[in-house]
Scaffold this motif. Structure first.
Motif, PDB file in Angstrom:
ATOM      1  N   PHE A 177      56.572 -54.300  -0.055  1.00  0.00           N
ATOM      2  CA  PHE A 177      55.248 -54.277   0.578  1.00  0.00           C
ATOM      3  C   PHE A 177      54.305 -53.279  -0.081  1.00  0.00           C
ATOM      4  O   PHE A 177      53.092 -53.335   0.107  1.00  0.00           O
ATOM      5  N   LYS A 178      54.862 -52.352  -0.869  1.00  0.00           N
ATOM      6  CA  LYS A 178      54.006 -51.342  -1.485  1.00  0.00           C
ATOM      7  C   LYS A 178      53.039 -51.925  -2.505  1.00  0.00           C
ATOM      8  O   LYS A 178      52.099 -51.250  -2.925  1.00  0.00           O
ATOM      9  N   SER A 193      60.703 -47.518   8.782  1.00  0.00           N
ATOM     10  CA  SER A 193      59.844 -46.371   8.473  1.00  0.00           C
ATOM     11  C   SER A 193      60.551 -45.247   7.712  1.00  0.00           C
ATOM     12  O   SER A 193      61.686 -44.899   8.031  1.00  0.00           O
ATOM     13  N   GLY A 194      59.838 -44.725   6.720  1.00  0.00           N
ATOM     14  CA  GLY A 194      60.327 -43.598   5.928  1.00  0.00           C
ATOM     15  C   GLY A 194      59.289 -42.495   5.921  1.00  0.00           C
ATOM     16  O   GLY A 194      59.390 -41.493   6.612  1.00  0.00           O
ATOM     17  N   PHE A 219      56.285 -43.166   6.927  1.00  0.00           N
ATOM     18  CA  PHE A 219      55.427 -43.568   8.051  1.00  0.00           C
ATOM     19  C   PHE A 219      54.009 -43.996   7.637  1.00  0.00           C
ATOM     20  O   PHE A 219      53.076 -43.924   8.424  1.00  0.00           O
ATOM     21  N   GLY A 220      53.877 -44.465   6.391  1.00  0.00           N
ATOM     22  CA  GLY A 220      52.597 -45.006   5.946  1.00  0.00           C
ATOM     23  C   GLY A 220      52.388 -46.410   6.500  1.00  0.00           C
ATOM     24  O   GLY A 220      51.294 -46.760   6.953  1.00  0.00           O
ATOM     25  N   ASN A 221      53.443 -47.216   6.468  1.00  0.00           N
ATOM     26  CA  ASN A 221      53.342 -48.594   6.927  1.00  0.00           C
ATOM     27  C   ASN A 221      52.981 -48.638   8.420  1.00  0.00           C
ATOM     28  O   ASN A 221      51.999 -49.267   8.821  1.00  0.00           O
ATOM     29  N   ALA A 246      64.744 -46.364   0.540  1.00  0.00           N
ATOM     30  CA  ALA A 246      63.291 -46.132   0.551  1.00  0.00           C
ATOM     31  C   ALA A 246      62.852 -45.425   1.835  1.00  0.00           C
ATOM     32  O   ALA A 246      61.692 -45.059   1.981  1.00  0.00           O
ATOM     33  N   HIS A 297      66.470 -52.202   4.730  1.00  0.00           N
ATOM     34  CA  HIS A 297      65.371 -51.595   5.497  1.00  0.00           C
ATOM     35  C   HIS A 297      64.953 -52.533   6.627  1.00  0.00           C
ATOM     36  O   HIS A 297      64.775 -52.132   7.770  1.00  0.00           O
ATOM     37  N   THR A 357      60.199 -55.492   4.449  1.00  0.00           N
ATOM     38  CA  THR A 357      59.469 -54.675   3.487  1.00  0.00           C
ATOM     39  C   THR A 357      59.874 -54.903   2.036  1.00  0.00           C
ATOM     40  O   THR A 357      59.143 -54.516   1.135  1.00  0.00           O
TER      41      THR A 357
HETATM   42  C1  LIG Z   1      58.612 -47.538   1.272  1.00  0.00           C
HETATM   43  C2  LIG Z   1      59.503 -48.448   2.006  1.00  0.00           C
HETATM   44  C3  LIG Z   1      59.732 -48.306   3.382  1.00  0.00           C
HETATM   45  C4  LIG Z   1      59.132 -47.170   4.170  1.00  0.00           C
HETATM   46  O1  LIG Z   1      57.745 -47.294   4.299  1.00  0.00           O
HETATM   47  P1  LIG Z   1      56.866 -46.026   4.753  1.00  0.00           P
HETATM   48  O2  LIG Z   1      55.479 -46.483   4.644  1.00  0.00           O
HETATM   49  O3  LIG Z   1      57.198 -44.914   3.793  1.00  0.00           O
HETATM   50  O4  LIG Z   1      57.294 -45.697   6.141  1.00  0.00           O
HETATM   51  C5  LIG Z   1      60.523 -49.238   4.015  1.00  0.00           C
HETATM   52  N1  LIG Z   1      61.104 -50.245   3.344  1.00  0.00           N
HETATM   53  C6  LIG Z   1      60.935 -50.408   2.032  1.00  0.00           C
HETATM   54  C7  LIG Z   1      61.620 -51.523   1.351  1.00  0.00           C
HETATM   55  C8  LIG Z   1      60.123 -49.534   1.316  1.00  0.00           C
HETATM   56  O5  LIG Z   1      59.960 -49.701   0.000  1.00  0.00           O
END
Ligand SMILES: *Cc1c(COP(=O)(O)O)cnc(C)c1O
Length: 434
Positions: free
Chosen positions: A106-107, A249-250, A252-254, A302, A357, A384
């Motif tokens: 998703f990034k 969430s990692g 927490f941007g998403n 991630a 994830h 994600t």
């Molecule tokens: C970056 C990422 C996350 C976490 O997203 P945040 O916006 O950092 O919370 C979750 N899953 C995947 C596959 C990612 O690449």
């Protein structure tokens, strides 16, 4: 629109400054000074808009004074050139696939939008841009693909040695051109700390115009609101009006972007923040104490983040009012065992493969349903990343059913280019100044 620092609301900068500075000097994060509230008719009629139209409408709400409409339309159209389909699994259960972009995560939404915005604002004769990014795997790939070949821009990606998957490493190291990959002897938190230190280093800042492509940069957050609105548009087409989003969430941007979408008027009933054992936020919402800790390595790498950088933004959205926040956001944390169990269960029940994830977001939704059996909202978990990015995690029978997209096979024939550096700021700085 102006942007303020979460440390000081009186400090105001333009959008251009906010994205090029990445971080205010006071170490807060930039936030939009006013969050645009979208017209209720727009929300009600979302089903009539295409994904590109939605992206443009929302980007305009933030940026219409900063970027001419025709240019903004081109930027959103180029950046959001792949779909984010909502897949129906059963009854009220849906998965929102966010991995159809070039890096299969998703990034891509954030990275593609940000690179185009930066290219737009860059003026002839200005100092070359130096984009610095720390990655636990997926950010680096999205940034490398989003920025490869962008003129006047040099990109340096720091990643923890041995802690990214083979496909992730290929995505980081096979571009050459303006993209450099640096393997750090350490963890993701170490990489993030080196990047942070570089931003406050006088010498580096004199020589370069440093900017961050991590989700601390507000240019990444805005485009991530697009797919929440687009998901709602797809739900409206199926006659659904209420929704619960479960977000792996990692940093927490998403989920931060989801909450921003809610503040703009998207009628979301509940957000679930789903983490692995790096549970700083779930622990905070349970015990009331925010205690960052060193990250622990898990299958969902991630999300191996001990001090989520966007948490201050979320607190800011709620004016630091934790009890309001807890009404809308429920957080759960799960182990690697839970992750594998959920991967198996989703495969068994729906013949669908989720990445580790995504599996955690599914698990969170299940837990929420147990506590709210009467709730009839659409239950949407965000997917994600494409599962092929994490091949080592899956049991053999599931592994065999994962189809690797062509764009990955092509990377395998390329040469990997990387530099190895100790977890030491002076070494990193020397490399940067070379
Ligand atoms: C970056 C990422 C996350 C976490 O997203 P945040 O916006 O950092 O919370 C979750 N899953 C995947 C596959 C990612 O690449």
């Amino acid at each position: 629109m102006e942007f303020y620092s979460t440390q000081n609301k009186a400090l105001r900068v333009s959008f251009k400054e906010a994205i090029f500075n990445s971080l205010p000097q006071d170490k807060g994060l930039y936030m939009p000074a006013e969050i645009p509230f979208l017209k209720p008719e727009f929300i009600k009629n979302l089903a009539d808009y295409s994904f590109q139209d939605i992206a443009f409408e929302i980007a305009s709400a933030f940026l219409k004074d900063e970027i001419p409409s025709q240019i903004l339309k081109k930027i959103t159209g180029d950046a959001i050139n792949f779909p984010a389909p909502l897949i129906h699994l059963e009854d009220n259960l849906y998965v929102l696939e966010l991995f159809h972009g070039p890096s299969l995560a998703f990034k891509d939404f954030g990275a593609r939008f940000m690179s185009r915005i930066m290219a737009h604002f860059f003026k002839e004769g200005e100092k070359e841009l130096n984009v610095l990014v720390a990655t636990s795997g997926d950010t680096g790939g999205a940034v490398a693909l989003g920025f490869a070949g962008v003129p006047n821009t040099q990109v340096t990606i720091l990643y923890p040695k041995g802690k990214v998957s083979p496909i992730q490493e290929l995505q980081l190291t096979t571009h050459g051109q303006n993209i450099r990959a640096v393997e750090i002897e350490g963890t993701f938190d170490d990489c993030q700390a080196l990047v942070k230190q570089a931003f406050s280093d006088r010498e580096l800042n004199e020589k370069y115009r440093l900017t961050s492509a991590n989700s601390i940069n507000i240019a990444r957050l805005i485009p991530q609101t697009f797919y929440y609105f687009n998901a709602y548009s797809q739900l409206l087409k199926q006659g659904k009006k209420y929704v619960v989003f479960s977000v792996p969430s990692g940093n927490f941007g998403n989920i931060g972007a989801g909450l921003l979408a809610w503040k703009m008027g998207l009628p979301v009933k509940q957000f679930l923040a789903a983490t692995n054992v790096n549970d700083t936020v779930p622990a905070f919402l349970t015990h009331g104490k925010y205690q960052p800790k060193p990250s622990v390595q898990t299958f969902s790498n991630a999300m191996d983040v001990g001090n989520p950088s966007n948490w201050v933004r979320i607190m800011d959205l709620f004016d630091e009012n934790v009890s309001d926040l807890k009404k809308l956001v429920t957080a759960y944390s799960f182990t690697d065992e839970d992750t594998i169990e959920s991967i198996r269960q989703v495969y068994k029940d729906y013949k669908y493969v989720v990445c580790p994830h995504t599996a955690i977001a599914f698990r969170a939704l299940q837990k929420w349903q147990i506590h709210h059996p009467e709730d009839k909202s659409a239950n949407v978990f965000l997917s994600t990343a494409h599962p092929c990015k994490f091949p080592e995690v899956f049991p053999d029978n599931i592994s065999r059913s994962i189809r690797v997209p062509e764009q990955v096979k092509e990377l395998e024939s390329r040469t990997k280019l990387k530099v190895a550096i100790n977890n030491d700021f002076e070494d990193f700085k020397k490399y940067m100044l070379k």
